[in-house]
Motif scaffolding. Sequence first.
Motif, mmCIF file in Angstrom:
data_model
loop_
_atom_site.group_PDB
_atom_site.id
_atom_site.type_symbol
_atom_site.label_atom_id
_atom_site.label_comp_id
_atom_site.label_asym_id
_atom_site.label_seq_id
_atom_site.Cartn_x
_atom_site.Cartn_y
_atom_site.Cartn_z
ATOM 1 N N ALA A 23 -3.559 -17.810 -30.207
ATOM 2 C CA ALA A 23 -2.900 -17.878 -28.901
ATOM 3 C C ALA A 23 -3.834 -17.398 -27.804
ATOM 4 O O ALA A 23 -3.907 -18.001 -26.723
ATOM 5 N N ALA A 24 -4.566 -16.313 -28.057
ATOM 6 C CA ALA A 24 -5.507 -15.811 -27.052
ATOM 7 C C ALA A 24 -6.648 -16.787 -26.825
ATOM 8 O O ALA A 24 -7.085 -17.001 -25.690
ATOM 9 N N TRP A 25 -7.129 -17.416 -27.904
ATOM 10 C CA TRP A 25 -8.216 -18.402 -27.773
ATOM 11 C C TRP A 25 -7.757 -19.596 -26.948
ATOM 12 O O TRP A 25 -8.502 -20.111 -26.109
ATOM 13 N N ARG A 26 -6.515 -20.041 -27.173
ATOM 14 C CA ARG A 26 -6.004 -21.179 -26.414
ATOM 15 C C ARG A 26 -5.940 -20.874 -24.918
ATOM 16 O O ARG A 26 -6.126 -21.765 -24.091
ATOM 17 N N GLN A 27 -5.653 -19.626 -24.585
ATOM 18 C CA GLN A 27 -5.553 -19.263 -23.178
ATOM 19 C C GLN A 27 -6.894 -19.377 -22.458
ATOM 20 O O GLN A 27 -6.952 -19.492 -21.236
ATOM 21 N N THR A 28 -7.994 -19.318 -23.225
ATOM 22 C CA THR A 28 -9.317 -19.436 -22.601
ATOM 23 C C THR A 28 -9.700 -20.877 -22.342
ATOM 24 O O THR A 28 -10.710 -21.138 -21.686
ATOM 25 N N LEU A 29 -8.923 -21.831 -22.876
ATOM 26 C CA LEU A 29 -9.237 -23.245 -22.710
ATOM 27 C C LEU A 29 -8.365 -23.821 -21.607
ATOM 28 O O LEU A 29 -7.142 -23.955 -21.786
ATOM 29 N N PRO A 30 -8.927 -24.145 -20.468
ATOM 30 C CA PRO A 30 -8.104 -24.692 -19.386
ATOM 31 C C PRO A 30 -7.582 -26.082 -19.726
ATOM 32 O O PRO A 30 -8.274 -26.889 -20.345
ATOM 33 N N MET A 31 -6.339 -26.362 -19.338
ATOM 34 C CA MET A 31 -5.779 -27.691 -19.519
ATOM 35 C C MET A 31 -6.482 -28.664 -18.583
ATOM 36 O O MET A 31 -6.751 -28.324 -17.430
ATOM 37 N N PRO A 32 -6.798 -29.866 -19.040
ATOM 38 C CA PRO A 32 -7.396 -30.846 -18.128
ATOM 39 C C PRO A 32 -6.406 -31.251 -17.046
ATOM 40 O O PRO A 32 -5.198 -31.336 -17.289
ATOM 41 N N GLU A 33 -6.914 -31.462 -15.865
ATOM 42 C CA GLU A 33 -6.051 -31.903 -14.767
ATOM 43 C C GLU A 33 -5.818 -33.408 -14.815
ATOM 44 O O GLU A 33 -4.813 -33.899 -14.302
ATOM 45 N N SER A 34 -6.754 -34.131 -15.413
ATOM 46 C CA SER A 34 -6.640 -35.581 -15.477
ATOM 47 C C SER A 34 -7.097 -36.064 -16.849
ATOM 48 O O SER A 34 -8.156 -35.663 -17.334
ATOM 49 N N VAL A 35 -6.291 -36.920 -17.471
ATOM 50 C CA VAL A 35 -6.610 -37.455 -18.793
ATOM 51 C C VAL A 35 -6.587 -38.978 -18.714
ATOM 52 O O VAL A 35 -5.599 -39.576 -18.287
ATOM 53 N N ALA A 36 -7.689 -39.599 -19.118
ATOM 54 C CA ALA A 36 -7.761 -41.058 -19.183
ATOM 55 C C ALA A 36 -7.476 -41.496 -20.614
ATOM 56 O O ALA A 36 -8.040 -40.937 -21.561
ATOM 57 N N VAL A 37 -6.595 -42.457 -20.785
ATOM 58 C CA VAL A 37 -6.209 -42.939 -22.109
ATOM 59 C C VAL A 37 -6.609 -44.406 -22.219
ATOM 60 O O VAL A 37 -6.148 -45.248 -21.446
ATOM 61 N N LEU A 38 -7.484 -44.706 -23.174
ATOM 62 C CA LEU A 38 -7.981 -46.068 -23.376
ATOM 63 C C LEU A 38 -7.198 -46.716 -24.505
ATOM 64 O O LEU A 38 -7.337 -46.336 -25.672
ATOM 65 N N LEU A 39 -6.356 -47.688 -24.172
ATOM 66 C CA LEU A 39 -5.484 -48.317 -25.156
ATOM 67 C C LEU A 39 -5.724 -49.828 -25.211
ATOM 68 O O LEU A 39 -6.106 -50.428 -24.210
ATOM 69 N N PRO A 40 -5.481 -50.443 -26.372
ATOM 70 C CA PRO A 40 -5.618 -51.906 -26.471
ATOM 71 C C PRO A 40 -4.541 -52.602 -25.645
ATOM 72 O O PRO A 40 -3.354 -52.284 -25.761
ATOM 73 N N GLY A 41 -4.973 -53.541 -24.804
ATOM 74 C CA GLY A 41 -4.016 -54.247 -23.952
ATOM 75 C C GLY A 41 -3.442 -55.486 -24.590
ATOM 76 O O GLY A 41 -2.368 -55.950 -24.216
ATOM 77 N N ASP A 42 -4.161 -56.060 -25.558
ATOM 78 C CA ASP A 42 -3.659 -57.245 -26.255
ATOM 79 C C ASP A 42 -4.274 -57.276 -27.649
ATOM 80 O O ASP A 42 -4.973 -56.362 -28.056
ATOM 81 N N GLY A 43 -3.978 -58.326 -28.388
ATOM 82 C CA GLY A 43 -4.521 -58.449 -29.730
ATOM 83 C C GLY A 43 -3.668 -57.739 -30.767
ATOM 84 O O GLY A 43 -2.567 -57.261 -30.477
ATOM 85 N N LEU A 76 -7.454 -52.154 -22.541
ATOM 86 C CA LEU A 76 -8.707 -52.815 -22.878
ATOM 87 C C LEU A 76 -8.467 -54.174 -23.503
ATOM 88 O O LEU A 76 -7.462 -54.398 -24.181
ATOM 89 N N ASP A 77 -9.435 -55.076 -23.283
ATOM 90 C CA ASP A 77 -9.403 -56.336 -24.028
ATOM 91 C C ASP A 77 -10.083 -56.107 -25.375
ATOM 92 O O ASP A 77 -10.375 -54.972 -25.752
ATOM 93 N N ASN A 78 -10.363 -57.170 -26.105
ATOM 94 C CA ASN A 78 -10.877 -57.029 -27.466
ATOM 95 C C ASN A 78 -12.393 -56.996 -27.557
ATOM 96 O O ASN A 78 -12.942 -56.949 -28.669
ATOM 97 N N GLU A 79 -13.092 -57.044 -26.427
ATOM 98 C CA GLU A 79 -14.551 -57.041 -26.464
ATOM 99 C C GLU A 79 -15.091 -55.691 -26.950
ATOM 100 O O GLU A 79 -14.526 -54.643 -26.619
ATOM 101 N N PRO A 80 -16.188 -55.685 -27.719
ATOM 102 C CA PRO A 80 -16.710 -54.424 -28.257
ATOM 103 C C PRO A 80 -17.106 -53.400 -27.190
ATOM 104 O O PRO A 80 -17.034 -52.196 -27.442
#
Length: 235
Positions: A23-43, A76-80
């Motif tokens: 619990a103390a270790w977690r308190q030293t890790l700041p929560m991110p203010e912004s998170v980008a999530v890369l998800l498959p859009g099709d396929g 994301l599309d299906n391109e590598p």
Amino acid sequence: LAEWRQRHGLEAEVADDLYRWIAAWRQTLPMPESVAVLLPGDGPLARAGEVLREGLLAGWLQMPRDRRPRLDFHYLDNEPDAAVGAWFEARERGTDFVIGPLARNQVGALLALPDLTVPTLLLNRPVEDGALPAPDRPIAMLALPPEEEAELAAVRALVNEFDRAVVVAQQSDFGRRVADHFGETFRLGGGQVIARTEYAAGEFDHTETLEALLEIDRSRERIARLEQVLGSDVA
């Protein structure tokens, strides 16, 4: 921690001390203010992307309002190299953390970037087994190949003393491979696969498939014939 303590016969204070340390270790890790999530859009992974999005949003809503980061979804599309462009876009927008991609063929291109400095949680392994992130880079992987997951499911069933199984697999090489791994592991542990069937890829309602597999359709036919003979409904 309580289960771990009981399993190894440790004093309660050991688990309590470890919990306080975590619990103390977690308190030293700041929560991110912004998170980008890369998800498959099709396929073929589009449905999996929808499930991931719903799960992330459910967890996000359970967080206190003052601790919720901004979620920025990139489809994301299906391109590598699709994840590479989305990653750079997220970095330019000042994101603090990146989650994704999910497709294996997009993980390697992201790992090849020399300046992958934004903390990133990859949702799959690269196609090339040797292309793993260096320990000094802020990258983590959360991935369990479906074949291994199927084997673990078989082990779990055996541990819970189930000795018979019915397997419903996707009608594809992928689905058959996963079903084979489950069946082999289950049989090695003394289990028996009593029936197996397949469903079409992209099909989410398996009612008819399961009815045929469990012979519920035949049971209904027998009831209908019996009702015709008796001339009345069979309760």
